[in-house]
Design a protein around this motif. Structure first.
Motif, PDB file in Angstrom:
ATOM      1  N   LEU A   9       0.827  -1.199   0.000  1.00 21.48           N
ATOM      2  CA  LEU A   9       0.000   0.000   0.000  1.00 21.48           C
ATOM      3  C   LEU A   9       0.864   1.252   0.000  1.00 21.48           C
ATOM      4  O   LEU A   9       1.959   1.278   0.564  1.00 21.48           O
ATOM      5  CB  LEU A   9      -0.921   0.007   1.214  1.00 21.48           C
ATOM      6  N   ARG A  10       0.338   2.301  -0.629  1.00 22.96           N
ATOM      7  CA  ARG A  10       0.983   3.609  -0.686  1.00 22.96           C
ATOM      8  C   ARG A  10       0.095   4.623   0.023  1.00 22.96           C
ATOM      9  O   ARG A  10      -1.082   4.363   0.288  1.00 22.96           O
ATOM     10  CB  ARG A  10       1.161   4.043  -2.147  1.00 22.96           C
ATOM     11  N   GLN A  11       0.643   5.797   0.281  1.00 21.72           N
ATOM     12  CA  GLN A  11      -0.161   6.852   0.883  1.00 21.72           C
ATOM     13  C   GLN A  11      -1.356   7.193  -0.001  1.00 21.72           C
ATOM     14  O   GLN A  11      -2.452   7.507   0.490  1.00 21.72           O
ATOM     15  CB  GLN A  11       0.684   8.100   1.137  1.00 21.72           C
ATOM     16  N   SER A  12      -1.183   7.076  -1.315  1.00 26.68           N
ATOM     17  CA  SER A  12      -2.271   7.386  -2.247  1.00 26.68           C
ATOM     18  C   SER A  12      -3.423   6.387  -2.163  1.00 26.68           C
ATOM     19  O   SER A  12      -4.485   6.621  -2.755  1.00 26.68           O
ATOM     20  CB  SER A  12      -1.737   7.441  -3.677  1.00 26.68           C
ATOM     21  N   ASP A  13      -3.251   5.287  -1.436  1.00 30.83           N
ATOM     22  CA  ASP A  13      -4.313   4.287  -1.283  1.00 30.83           C
ATOM     23  C   ASP A  13      -5.213   4.579  -0.085  1.00 30.83           C
ATOM     24  O   ASP A  13      -6.083   3.765   0.246  1.00 30.83           O
ATOM     25  CB  ASP A  13      -3.702   2.886  -1.115  1.00 30.83           C
ATOM     26  N   LEU A  14      -5.012   5.718   0.574  1.00 30.87           N
ATOM     27  CA  LEU A  14      -5.774   6.010   1.793  1.00 30.87           C
ATOM     28  C   LEU A  14      -7.276   5.968   1.552  1.00 30.87           C
ATOM     29  O   LEU A  14      -8.019   5.365   2.336  1.00 30.87           O
ATOM     30  CB  LEU A  14      -5.367   7.372   2.354  1.00 30.87           C
ATOM     31  N   ALA A  15      -7.756   6.586   0.486  1.00 25.84           N
ATOM     32  CA  ALA A  15      -9.196   6.615   0.230  1.00 25.84           C
ATOM     33  C   ALA A  15      -9.743   5.213  -0.002  1.00 25.84           C
ATOM     34  O   ALA A  15     -10.816   4.852   0.510  1.00 25.84           O
ATOM     35  CB  ALA A  15      -9.504   7.521  -0.962  1.00 25.84           C
ATOM     36  N   GLY A  16      -9.022   4.392  -0.768  1.00 31.39           N
ATOM     37  CA  GLY A  16      -9.473   3.034  -1.020  1.00 31.39           C
ATOM     38  C   GLY A  16      -9.482   2.184   0.233  1.00 31.39           C
ATOM     39  O   GLY A  16     -10.396   1.384   0.462  1.00 31.39           O
ATOM     40  N   LEU A  17      -8.458   2.357   1.075  1.00 32.83           N
ATOM     41  CA  LEU A  17      -8.406   1.614   2.328  1.00 32.83           C
ATOM     42  C   LEU A  17      -9.526   2.056   3.253  1.00 32.83           C
ATOM     43  O   LEU A  17     -10.141   1.234   3.937  1.00 32.83           O
ATOM     44  CB  LEU A  17      -7.045   1.820   2.999  1.00 32.83           C
ATOM     45  N   HIS A  18      -9.820   3.353   3.253  1.00 31.28           N
ATOM     46  CA  HIS A  18     -10.908   3.860   4.098  1.00 31.28           C
ATOM     47  C   HIS A  18     -12.248   3.300   3.637  1.00 31.28           C
ATOM     48  O   HIS A  18     -13.092   2.930   4.462  1.00 31.28           O
ATOM     49  CB  HIS A  18     -10.922   5.386   4.053  1.00 31.28           C
ATOM     50  N   ALA A  19     -12.453   3.201   2.319  1.00 31.29           N
ATOM     51  CA  ALA A  19     -13.690   2.628   1.805  1.00 31.29           C
ATOM     52  C   ALA A  19     -13.858   1.185   2.261  1.00 31.29           C
ATOM     53  O   ALA A  19     -14.963   0.743   2.601  1.00 31.29           O
ATOM     54  CB  ALA A  19     -13.711   2.714   0.280  1.00 31.29           C
ATOM     55  N   LEU A  20     -12.756   0.436   2.278  1.00 24.87           N
ATOM     56  CA  LEU A  20     -12.799  -0.943   2.765  1.00 24.87           C
ATOM     57  C   LEU A  20     -13.086  -0.996   4.258  1.00 24.87           C
ATOM     58  O   LEU A  20     -13.954  -1.751   4.718  1.00 24.87           O
ATOM     59  CB  LEU A  20     -11.471  -1.627   2.451  1.00 24.87           C
ATOM     60  N   ARG A  21     -12.387  -0.181   5.032  1.00 22.55           N
ATOM     61  CA  ARG A  21     -12.455  -0.248   6.489  1.00 22.55           C
ATOM     62  C   ARG A  21     -13.689   0.431   7.074  1.00 22.55           C
ATOM     63  O   ARG A  21     -13.915   0.342   8.274  1.00 22.55           O
ATOM     64  CB  ARG A  21     -11.184   0.346   7.088  1.00 22.55           C
ATOM     65  N   THR A  22     -14.477   1.081   6.249  1.00 21.51           N
ATOM     66  CA  THR A  22     -15.746   1.636   6.733  1.00 21.51           C
ATOM     67  C   THR A  22     -16.923   0.781   6.295  1.00 21.51           C
ATOM     68  O   THR A  22     -18.076   1.140   6.536  1.00 21.51           O
ATOM     69  CB  THR A  22     -15.942   3.081   6.232  1.00 21.51           C
ATOM     70  N   GLN A  23     -16.649  -0.356   5.681  1.00 17.94           N
ATOM     71  CA  GLN A  23     -17.716  -1.287   5.315  1.00 17.94           C
ATOM     72  C   GLN A  23     -17.958  -2.230   6.496  1.00 17.94           C
ATOM     73  O   GLN A  23     -17.084  -3.030   6.842  1.00 17.94           O
ATOM     74  CB  GLN A  23     -17.333  -2.080   4.065  1.00 17.94           C
ATOM     75  N   PRO A  24     -19.122  -2.171   7.129  1.00 17.31           N
ATOM     76  CA  PRO A  24     -19.360  -2.990   8.336  1.00 17.31           C
ATOM     77  C   PRO A  24     -19.104  -4.472   8.122  1.00 17.31           C
ATOM     78  O   PRO A  24     -18.525  -5.139   8.986  1.00 17.31           O
ATOM     79  CB  PRO A  24     -20.837  -2.710   8.658  1.00 17.31           C
ATOM     80  N   GLU A  25     -19.521  -5.007   6.966  1.00 15.29           N
ATOM     81  CA  GLU A  25     -19.348  -6.439   6.729  1.00 15.29           C
ATOM     82  C   GLU A  25     -17.877  -6.833   6.704  1.00 15.29           C
ATOM     83  O   GLU A  25     -17.517  -7.927   7.141  1.00 15.29           O
ATOM     84  CB  GLU A  25     -20.007  -6.838   5.396  1.00 15.29           C
ATOM     85  N   ALA A  26     -17.021  -5.962   6.180  1.00 13.14           N
ATOM     86  CA  ALA A  26     -15.598  -6.280   6.082  1.00 13.14           C
ATOM     87  C   ALA A  26     -14.906  -6.253   7.427  1.00 13.14           C
ATOM     88  O   ALA A  26     -13.839  -6.846   7.594  1.00 13.14           O
ATOM     89  CB  ALA A  26     -14.903  -5.303   5.129  1.00 13.14           C
ATOM     90  N   MET A  27     -15.509  -5.569   8.403  1.00 14.49           N
ATOM     91  CA  MET A  27     -14.848  -5.371   9.689  1.00 14.49           C
ATOM     92  C   MET A  27     -15.425  -6.236  10.808  1.00 14.49           C
ATOM     93  O   MET A  27     -15.041  -6.094  11.968  1.00 14.49           O
ATOM     94  CB  MET A  27     -14.953  -3.894  10.082  1.00 14.49           C
TER      95      MET A  27
END
Length: 290
Positions: A59-77
């Motif tokens: 992962l790069r710093q530029s992946d922050l938005a994509g990682l946030h989209a993943l980590r704010t999905q209740p099912e994924a967490m």
């Protein structure tokens, strides 16, 4: 479908053990084995890997938005240590820093974690079934982060867990059940086994070493204690999962992991703190993958 890499991240579905209520006091033994030479390659120097459908890269710093989209999905967490989505972008940034620099654990050495990205052809196939017709012609394809994971703990607690490194992952809900997790973890394992190695002596849980002893070792596991008790053991990768999570258990078994122990411990998730959590421990031998 997931598995715990951080305080609010998945390991093959459940957080790392914090103590086994049902442990019968087997304790630990000292083994001579191999592990990747330390320090591991820096995050930004690690090569990219392509599977049939995925780009697996750090992962790069530029992946922050994509990682946030993943980590704010209740099912994924749902399988994470805290059992909830990130509350804001700052929480996601802490985890991205851990991926890249290992700063959250205070060690200064990053773990062996990766992002799973859909390659452009895969994105085109999926978007073709959901297109609204509003996309502009010539719009540039971007990598889509659909999952993350890897070896999040380089040495687990030998009493509470196994003593071996631990692997885990999490994926966005819409990509469950399509083989992406298996494809991703297989690529991460291939990269891990391919790292240069050193011979080391480490403490390993007695149950875990009994399952991991090499063919050249004695059949009996020595008692805890002196230096003469060192035994030879084939290097292993550890994972755990809730037995009720058929998807994660199936991923592990398809990859060759072998279930060797089950136990119950207090849950750490915010909505279930202290309630019983059933877990199963799995091991995969390095030799089984080569």
């Amino acid at each position: 479908m997931a598995a715990a890499a951080d305080d609010n991240t998945n390991t093959m579905t459940a957080p790392g053990a914090t103590g086994n209520d049902n442990d019968d006091g087997d304790g630990t033994v000292l083994v001579r084995t191999t592990l990747p030479s330390r320090p591991l390659p820096a995050n930004d120097t690690r090569p990219h890997h392509r599977t049939a459908r995925l780009l697996v890269r750090p992962l790069r710093q530029s992946d922050l938005a994509g990682l946030h989209a993943l980590r704010t999905q209740p099912e994924a967490m749902t399988g994470t240590r805290l059992g909830r989505p990130d509350r804001d972008l700052a929480e996601t940034q802490v985890e991205l820093d851990f991926f890249r620099h290992g700063v959250r654990g205070g060690s200064g050495e990053p773990p062996y974690l990766w992002g799973a990205f859909l390659s452009p052809p895969q994105q085109q196939q999926r978007s073709a079934t959901t297109s609204t017709g509003d996309e502009e012609e010539g719009e540039e394809e971007v990598e889509l982060l659909i999952g993350e994971g890897g070896v999040h703990t380089l040495a687990t607690d030998a009493v509470a867990a196994s003593g071996w490194p631990e692997i885990g992952y999490k994926f966005r809900r819409e990509y469950w059940g399509q083989g992406y997790a298996t494809e991703f973890v297989e690529a991460v394992l291939g990269a891990w086994w391919g790292l240069p190695r050193s011979t080391v002596e480490i403490r390993v849980n007695r149950r875990a070493v009994a399952a991991a002893m090499s063919a050249a070792a004695n059949d009996s596991v020595p008692e805890d204690g002196g230096e003469d008790d060192v035994i030879e053991a084939t290097e292993q990768m550890y994972a755990n999962a809730e037995p009720s999570n058929a998807g994660s258990c199936r991923v592990l078994e398809k990859l060759g992991f072998r279930r060797y122990h089950e136990w119950t411990e207090p849950d750490t998730q915010e909505h279930r703190v202290g309630k019983p959590l059933d877990l199963a421990g799995y091991l995969l031998a390095k030799s089984a993958c080569l």
